[in-house]
Motif scaffolding. Structure first.
Motif, PDB file in Angstrom:
ATOM      1  N   ARG A 108       0.868  -1.080   0.014  1.00 31.68           N
ATOM      2  CA  ARG A 108       0.090   0.006  -0.051  1.00 31.68           C
ATOM      3  C   ARG A 108       0.822   1.068   0.115  1.00 31.68           C
ATOM      4  NH1 ARG A 108      -1.597   3.595   3.348  1.00 31.68           N
ATOM      5  NH2 ARG A 108      -0.662   2.517   4.877  1.00 31.68           N
ATOM      6  N   ARG A 121       4.087   1.546  -1.218  1.00 32.37           N
ATOM      7  CA  ARG A 121       4.600   1.492  -2.337  1.00 32.37           C
ATOM      8  C   ARG A 121       3.675   2.049  -3.423  1.00 32.37           C
ATOM      9  NH1 ARG A 121       6.072  -3.804  -4.355  1.00 32.37           N
ATOM     10  NH2 ARG A 121       6.689  -3.974  -2.227  1.00 32.37           N
ATOM     11  N   ARG A 122       2.531   1.725  -3.396  1.00 30.74           N
ATOM     12  CA  ARG A 122       1.354   2.338  -4.627  1.00 30.74           C
ATOM     13  C   ARG A 122       1.153   3.728  -4.251  1.00 30.74           C
ATOM     14  NH1 ARG A 122      -3.602  -1.741  -5.426  1.00 30.74           N
ATOM     15  NH2 ARG A 122      -2.799  -2.435  -7.374  1.00 30.74           N
ATOM     16  N   ALA A 123       0.998   4.032  -2.798  1.00 26.37           N
ATOM     17  CA  ALA A 123       0.681   5.506  -2.736  1.00 26.37           C
ATOM     18  C   ALA A 123       1.913   6.407  -3.065  1.00 26.37           C
ATOM     19  CB  ALA A 123       0.394   5.673  -1.216  1.00 26.37           C
ATOM     20  N   SER A 124       3.157   5.923  -2.787  1.00 25.84           N
ATOM     21  CA  SER A 124       4.428   6.533  -3.371  1.00 25.84           C
ATOM     22  C   SER A 124       4.583   6.541  -4.953  1.00 25.84           C
ATOM     23  CB  SER A 124       5.490   6.263  -2.308  1.00 25.84           C
ATOM     24  OG  SER A 124       6.062   4.879  -2.950  1.00 25.84           O
ATOM     25  N   ALA A 125       4.210   5.622  -5.563  1.00 27.45           N
ATOM     26  CA  ALA A 125       4.193   5.811  -6.886  1.00 27.45           C
ATOM     27  C   ALA A 125       3.352   6.695  -7.600  1.00 27.45           C
ATOM     28  CB  ALA A 125       3.928   4.228  -7.527  1.00 27.45           C
ATOM     29  N   GLU A 126       2.125   6.860  -6.815  1.00 23.59           N
ATOM     30  CA  GLU A 126       0.989   7.629  -7.403  1.00 23.59           C
ATOM     31  C   GLU A 126       1.481   9.221  -7.302  1.00 23.59           C
ATOM     32  OE1 GLU A 126      -2.683   6.724  -5.292  1.00 23.59           O
ATOM     33  OE2 GLU A 126      -2.882   4.843  -6.532  1.00 23.59           O
ATOM     34  N   THR A 127       2.417   9.384  -6.191  1.00 22.41           N
ATOM     35  CA  THR A 127       2.832  10.836  -6.001  1.00 22.41           C
ATOM     36  C   THR A 127       4.278  10.956  -6.356  1.00 22.41           C
ATOM     37  OG1 THR A 127       3.425  10.246  -3.733  1.00 22.41           O
ATOM     38  CG2 THR A 127       1.021  11.230  -4.035  1.00 22.41           C
ATOM     39  N   ALA A 128       4.743  10.046  -7.292  1.00 24.13           N
ATOM     40  CA  ALA A 128       6.052  10.248  -7.492  1.00 24.13           C
ATOM     41  C   ALA A 128       6.146  11.611  -8.397  1.00 24.13           C
ATOM     42  CB  ALA A 128       6.567   9.031  -8.354  1.00 24.13           C
ATOM     43  N   THR A 156       7.453  14.096 -11.251  1.00 26.66           N
ATOM     44  CA  THR A 156       7.312  13.983 -12.597  1.00 26.66           C
ATOM     45  C   THR A 156       8.506  15.035 -13.229  1.00 26.66           C
ATOM     46  OG1 THR A 156       5.741  15.645 -12.837  1.00 26.66           O
ATOM     47  CG2 THR A 156       4.870  13.386 -12.983  1.00 26.66           C
TER      48      THR A 156
END
Length: 109
Positions: free
Chosen positions: A79, A81-88, A90
């Motif tokens: 969870r 990791r997914r949350a940090s990937a969404e806010t990575a 750009t």
């Protein structure tokens, strides 16, 4: 009322004499001992079975709890990791808004 001796004499007559009466009572004692031994053995077997069952139950319970904990940890990591990937972050847009001038490119050939 008859005496015990008279009752034993009648019993011996029915069983085939005093020796047969003694053998009968000995066998009765052996049979009682065997029955008592079976009951005690059964009780010990039940106690051993309960102990083994409790031990196996504890092992299975610990394994189930461990799997639950491992599942929760894995889920939490996934969870996060997914949350940090969404806010990575750009790529920066072409227009730099930081106020720091970009280094000039040299065109010497």
């Amino acid at each position: 009322m008859t005496s015990v001796y008279t009752e034993l004499t009648k019993e011996a007559g029915r069983r085939g004499g005093p020796a047969a009466l003694r053998a009968f009572y000995r066998l009765q004692g052996v049979a009682q001992g065997v029955a008592r031994g079976r009951l005690e053995g059964f009780a010990e077997g039940v106690a051993l079975g309960r102990w083994k069952g409790r031990t196996e139950g504890v092992i299975i319970g610990a394994a189930a709890t461990g799997l639950g904990v491992i599942g929760a940890v894995v889920h939490e990591k996934r969870r996060v990791r997914r949350a940090s990937a969404e806010t990575a972050p750009t790529a920066m847009p072409e227009e730099d808004t930081t106020g720091v001038p970009a280094p000039e490119q040299r065109t010497d050939a």
